[in-house]
Design a protein around this motif. Structure first.
Motif, PDB file in Angstrom:
ATOM      1  N   LEU A  29     -32.352 -60.740  -9.240  1.00  0.00           N
ATOM      2  CA  LEU A  29     -33.147 -59.802 -10.115  1.00  0.00           C
ATOM      3  C   LEU A  29     -33.048 -58.488  -9.202  1.00  0.00           C
ATOM      4  O   LEU A  29     -33.544 -58.398  -8.327  1.00  0.00           O
ATOM      5  CB  LEU A  29     -34.429 -60.229 -10.629  1.00  0.00           C
ATOM      6  N   GLY A  30     -32.576 -57.394 -10.020  1.00  0.00           N
ATOM      7  CA  GLY A  30     -32.678 -56.134  -9.472  1.00  0.00           C
ATOM      8  C   GLY A  30     -33.689 -55.549 -10.376  1.00  0.00           C
ATOM      9  O   GLY A  30     -33.356 -55.634 -11.741  1.00  0.00           O
ATOM     10  N   ILE A  31     -34.745 -54.623  -9.950  1.00  0.00           N
ATOM     11  CA  ILE A  31     -35.788 -53.952 -10.809  1.00  0.00           C
ATOM     12  C   ILE A  31     -35.290 -52.609 -10.437  1.00  0.00           C
ATOM     13  O   ILE A  31     -35.716 -51.868  -9.635  1.00  0.00           O
ATOM     14  CB  ILE A  31     -37.156 -54.336 -10.524  1.00  0.00           C
ATOM     15  N   LEU A  32     -34.434 -51.696 -11.425  1.00  0.00           N
ATOM     16  CA  LEU A  32     -33.921 -50.372 -11.124  1.00  0.00           C
ATOM     17  C   LEU A  32     -34.338 -49.191 -12.191  1.00  0.00           C
ATOM     18  O   LEU A  32     -34.376 -49.822 -13.201  1.00  0.00           O
ATOM     19  CB  LEU A  32     -32.416 -50.808 -10.988  1.00  0.00           C
ATOM     20  N   PRO A  33     -34.454 -48.204 -11.529  1.00  0.00           N
ATOM     21  CA  PRO A  33     -34.818 -47.320 -12.293  1.00  0.00           C
ATOM     22  C   PRO A  33     -33.494 -46.566 -13.001  1.00  0.00           C
ATOM     23  O   PRO A  33     -32.305 -46.665 -12.398  1.00  0.00           O
ATOM     24  CB  PRO A  33     -35.434 -46.324 -11.534  1.00  0.00           C
ATOM     25  N   PHE A  34     -33.662 -46.200 -14.384  1.00  0.00           N
ATOM     26  CA  PHE A  34     -32.505 -45.533 -14.717  1.00  0.00           C
ATOM     27  C   PHE A  34     -32.867 -44.423 -15.900  1.00  0.00           C
ATOM     28  O   PHE A  34     -31.776 -44.043 -16.706  1.00  0.00           O
ATOM     29  CB  PHE A  34     -31.645 -46.621 -15.764  1.00  0.00           C
ATOM     30  N   GLY A  35     -34.057 -44.024 -15.806  1.00  0.00           N
ATOM     31  CA  GLY A  35     -34.538 -42.788 -16.687  1.00  0.00           C
ATOM     32  C   GLY A  35     -34.856 -41.799 -15.905  1.00  0.00           C
ATOM     33  O   GLY A  35     -34.973 -41.701 -14.692  1.00  0.00           O
TER      34      GLY A  35
ATOM     35  N   ASN B  92     -28.920 -41.634 -12.955  1.00  0.00           N
ATOM     36  CA  ASN B  92     -28.744 -41.867 -14.151  1.00  0.00           C
ATOM     37  C   ASN B  92     -28.415 -43.179 -14.527  1.00  0.00           C
ATOM     38  O   ASN B  92     -28.352 -44.041 -13.785  1.00  0.00           O
ATOM     39  CB  ASN B  92     -28.013 -40.823 -14.947  1.00  0.00           C
ATOM     40  N   PRO B  93     -28.331 -43.496 -15.894  1.00  0.00           N
ATOM     41  CA  PRO B  93     -27.958 -44.941 -16.284  1.00  0.00           C
ATOM     42  C   PRO B  93     -26.595 -45.294 -15.752  1.00  0.00           C
ATOM     43  O   PRO B  93     -26.308 -46.566 -15.450  1.00  0.00           O
ATOM     44  CB  PRO B  93     -28.059 -44.687 -17.848  1.00  0.00           C
ATOM     45  N   GLU B  94     -25.603 -44.515 -15.738  1.00  0.00           N
ATOM     46  CA  GLU B  94     -24.141 -45.040 -15.329  1.00  0.00           C
ATOM     47  C   GLU B  94     -24.484 -45.250 -13.761  1.00  0.00           C
ATOM     48  O   GLU B  94     -23.634 -46.172 -13.416  1.00  0.00           O
ATOM     49  CB  GLU B  94     -23.300 -43.746 -15.318  1.00  0.00           C
ATOM     50  N   GLU B  95     -25.197 -44.589 -12.904  1.00  0.00           N
ATOM     51  CA  GLU B  95     -25.344 -44.659 -11.611  1.00  0.00           C
ATOM     52  C   GLU B  95     -26.115 -46.053 -11.227  1.00  0.00           C
ATOM     53  O   GLU B  95     -25.855 -46.795 -10.365  1.00  0.00           O
ATOM     54  CB  GLU B  95     -25.949 -43.702 -10.847  1.00  0.00           C
ATOM     55  N   ALA B  96     -27.028 -46.206 -12.020  1.00  0.00           N
ATOM     56  CA  ALA B  96     -27.818 -47.459 -12.026  1.00  0.00           C
ATOM     57  C   ALA B  96     -27.075 -48.818 -12.273  1.00  0.00           C
ATOM     58  O   ALA B  96     -27.202 -49.774 -11.461  1.00  0.00           O
ATOM     59  CB  ALA B  96     -28.879 -47.583 -13.268  1.00  0.00           C
ATOM     60  N   VAL B  97     -26.099 -48.660 -13.184  1.00  0.00           N
ATOM     61  CA  VAL B  97     -25.285 -49.528 -13.508  1.00  0.00           C
ATOM     62  C   VAL B  97     -24.180 -49.784 -12.184  1.00  0.00           C
ATOM     63  O   VAL B  97     -23.981 -51.062 -11.717  1.00  0.00           O
ATOM     64  CB  VAL B  97     -24.315 -49.739 -14.713  1.00  0.00           C
ATOM     65  N   GLN B  98     -23.729 -48.870 -11.699  1.00  0.00           N
ATOM     66  CA  GLN B  98     -22.799 -49.080 -10.606  1.00  0.00           C
ATOM     67  C   GLN B  98     -23.889 -49.779  -9.380  1.00  0.00           C
ATOM     68  O   GLN B  98     -23.227 -50.596  -8.441  1.00  0.00           O
ATOM     69  CB  GLN B  98     -22.474 -47.720 -10.139  1.00  0.00           C
TER      70      GLN B  98
END
Length: 339
Positions: free
Chosen positions: A253-259, A273-279
């Motif tokens: 599990l990754g717990i990652l910020p995207f907002g 941002n969300p695109e970078e979080a997915v990367q």
């Protein structure tokens, strides 16, 4: 004493320690990184008029959760409280990340970003809390009022990066606190360890203490798998994600910020941002992600639903199944699939 530019400087009010590749004797910094904007940049942003209006009140999609006291075996459960505050349950341990139950994330109780949706777990419904992770000292992550309540009711052990212990002890002088530098590892119990790892961010509680306490991500190693928790970060070219994968091999599990990412000219260095979080998810080899840092406190310009819409688009673009990256709402419970 002089800083890296050669100018005279005062002493650090939170931490005294040896110079390192991310501490210059006064302030912490991101190696080869981007410093946060100054006052002129802040004023430019605040006067730009680009802030979207959030609905008031925000209707929660989930009722407040009532967690089990413990989970065991292969189970790994995350319950969203709000923003970066989550309850992680694994290996019989109950862990809180950056816990905030206050109505505002501010040095003041009457002004500052206000909670848009109630906490996803009522404070009185918390199970026994064993461990609290505090990633850095910004008010939306280090809330002294909440840490005081947790100490009085649960007396958990608190892990936090260098210098933040001095802040916590102002409100909780007898708390059990262990401080960590990047690269440190602490054994907790039951085969559980916590590593402090680099992330690209900064710290401040006021005008005169910028970057005087460290910020960090955490890797929680449990018998149920590894968890990579990041409270706040800029993408920083993905360097820290790649380093985490190389050191730890990947994560259940990754717990990652995207907002909290607009406007990009001001936020890019500190909030991905969300695109970078997915990367980042792909770079660190996370099988699943619990997404956070959205739809709780309005800290930046984007609309309340913008992060999730952008996340959906990014997942499609990167060919990642939507159920692997879950944007968790307050009260939502995520039982992480076994890898």
């Amino acid at each position: 004493m002089t800083d890296r530019s050669g100018s005279r400087k005062a002493s650090n009010r939170y931490y005294q320690g040896p110079i390192s590749d991310h501490f210059d004797g006064l302030r912490f910094f991101n190696p080869d990184g981007v410093e946060p904007g100054g006052l002129s940049d802040l004023l430019k942003w605040k006067l730009s008029g680009g802030r979207a209006r959030w609905p008031n009140p925000v209707v929660s999609l989930f009722p407040p959760a009532r967690p089990d006291k413990h989970v065991f075996g292969d189970a790994l459960r995350v319950t969203m409280i709000g923003h970066a505050s989550m309850l992680i349950q694994a290996a019989g341990l109950n862990i809180l990340t950056d816990p905030v139950w206050s109505e505002r994330v501010s040095p003041f109780t009457f002004i500052g970003p206000k909670r848009a949706v109630p906490p996803g777990i009522r404070f009185e419904d918390l199970p026994p809390i064993d461990l609290v992770l505090v990633s850095h000292n910004h008010y939306d992550h280090l809330d002294l009022a909440t840490l005081t309540r947790l100490h009085e009711r649960h007396a958990p052990k608190m892990l936090t990066p260098l210098g933040n212990d001095a802040i916590i002890r102002r409100g909780v002088p007898d708390a059990r606190i262990a401080t960590m530098d990047w690269g440190d590892r602490i054994a907790v119990t039951n085969g559980v360890t916590v590593d402090a790892e680099p992330c690209h961010h900064w710290s401040a509680r006021g005008a005169g203490d910028r970057r005087m306490a460290l910020w960090a991500a955490f890797v929680i190693t449990t018998p149920a798998g590894k968890i990579y928790h990041i409270g706040d970060t800029g993408f920083h070219g993905g360097l820290n994600y790649e380093a985490a994968r190389q050191k730890h091999g990947g994560f259940r599990l990754g717990i990652l910020p995207f907002g909290a990412y607009e406007p990009r000219w001001f936020m890019k260095g500190q909030h991905q941002n969300p695109e970078e979080a997915v990367q980042g998810m792909k770079l660190c080899n996370a099988a699943h992600v619990a997404g956070h840092h959205f739809a709780t406190f309005q800290l930046t310009d984007e609309a309340i639903d913008a992060p999730v819409k952008a996340l959906d688009a990014a997942l499609r673009q990167e060919g990642v199944e939507a159920d692997r990256f879950r944007p968790l709402r307050a009260g939502e419970v995520f039982d992480v699939p076994v890898v």
